[in-house]
Design a protein around this motif. Sequence first.
Motif, mmCIF file in Angstrom:
data_model
loop_
_atom_site.group_PDB
_atom_site.id
_atom_site.type_symbol
_atom_site.label_atom_id
_atom_site.label_comp_id
_atom_site.label_asym_id
_atom_site.label_seq_id
_atom_site.Cartn_x
_atom_site.Cartn_y
_atom_site.Cartn_z
ATOM 1 N N GLU A 1 37.632 65.166 37.421
ATOM 2 C CA GLU A 1 38.233 65.587 38.684
ATOM 3 C C GLU A 1 37.879 67.033 39.002
ATOM 4 N N LEU B 1 43.745 69.199 36.809
ATOM 5 C CA LEU B 1 42.715 68.166 36.914
ATOM 6 C C LEU B 1 42.005 67.965 35.588
ATOM 7 N N LYS C 1 43.512 65.513 45.041
ATOM 8 C CA LYS C 1 43.092 64.988 43.738
ATOM 9 C C LYS C 1 41.811 64.204 43.970
ATOM 10 N N ALA D 1 45.829 71.382 44.189
ATOM 11 C CA ALA D 1 45.681 70.464 43.064
ATOM 12 C C ALA D 1 46.931 70.485 42.183
#
Length: 332
Positions: A118, A114, A294, A288
């Motif tokens: 995020e 990420l 996400k 993830a």
Amino acid sequence: MKAWRVHANGEPREVMRLEEVPDPQPGPGQLLLRVRAANVNFPDALLCRGLYQVRPPLPFTPGVEICGEILAVGEGAAGDIGARVLAQPPLPDGGLAELAAVDAATVRPAPEALDDAEAAALHIGYQTGWFGLHRRARLQPGETLLVHAAAGGVGSAAVQLGKAAGARVIGVVGGADKARIARELGCDLVLDRRVDDIVAAVKEATGGRGADVVYDPVGGEAYTKSVKCIAFEGRIIVVGFAGGAIPTPALNHALVKNYAILGLHWGLYQTKDPAAIDACHEELTKLAAQGTVKPLIGGRVPLAAAADAVQRVADGTSVGRLVVLPGAEEAR
């Protein structure tokens, strides 16, 4: 450094001020972080209004979860300079600032899959969803999950986690734009509370059975409709009251229809069962990495626009997560 500070309670846009304040120093057991991204949460708005269960002394800096880079390590703390981590800055010195001192024991590695925005949005919302769906409601593959505010920050996390668990997900939203986003998130059925008969639609979609699990961060009318379309032995997870109204459950109705009302205060796990939070973080990191979850980022804004972002979350006009990037020059 620059930091947003609240000197009096009220609407975020009116009471938040961007000020120059002394740089924090890491105390014993603490880490000093450069804030790379600060996720805006509904509790930030409640803190500004003085309506949150925790009321820090004035003035305070909002911002309850961040992705940061370790700059310095306090006495007795463990951490690698330059490491990218997730943290919850302890109030009254929250994360809507350029720097933050945090307790090293609560810091966790940021998922490599990420980006900063995020990652900042993964922790509280997704932990809440995971504990709600798995620890409290024991969601099973094939069950029907009804998620209110499915295009919001909390709801979108529950949608993704519900799909990851093998559930059929019905998302409730307000408006065509949010309906489109909920479909993109993976909802099997999307209902617009402004035009659809939620109760009738859920019953029709489930052959009259109703939803096995309801994830409700809204309260008010959302809860009222939920109890009318909950299945036999269904579970309603009470996550919050973003709609402003706290419902008063009719316990005789729960008895007659044989469903459970489950409260979820995720913060309690930090003191009651911190090992469970660590285990959950590992699971979320794996999801993830697989691309299964996400965080939906509805906007990335510079530090100067943080007050407006908190107000948008307070007003319920945002989609997904709004994230403040102190190093950004302009909003995207």
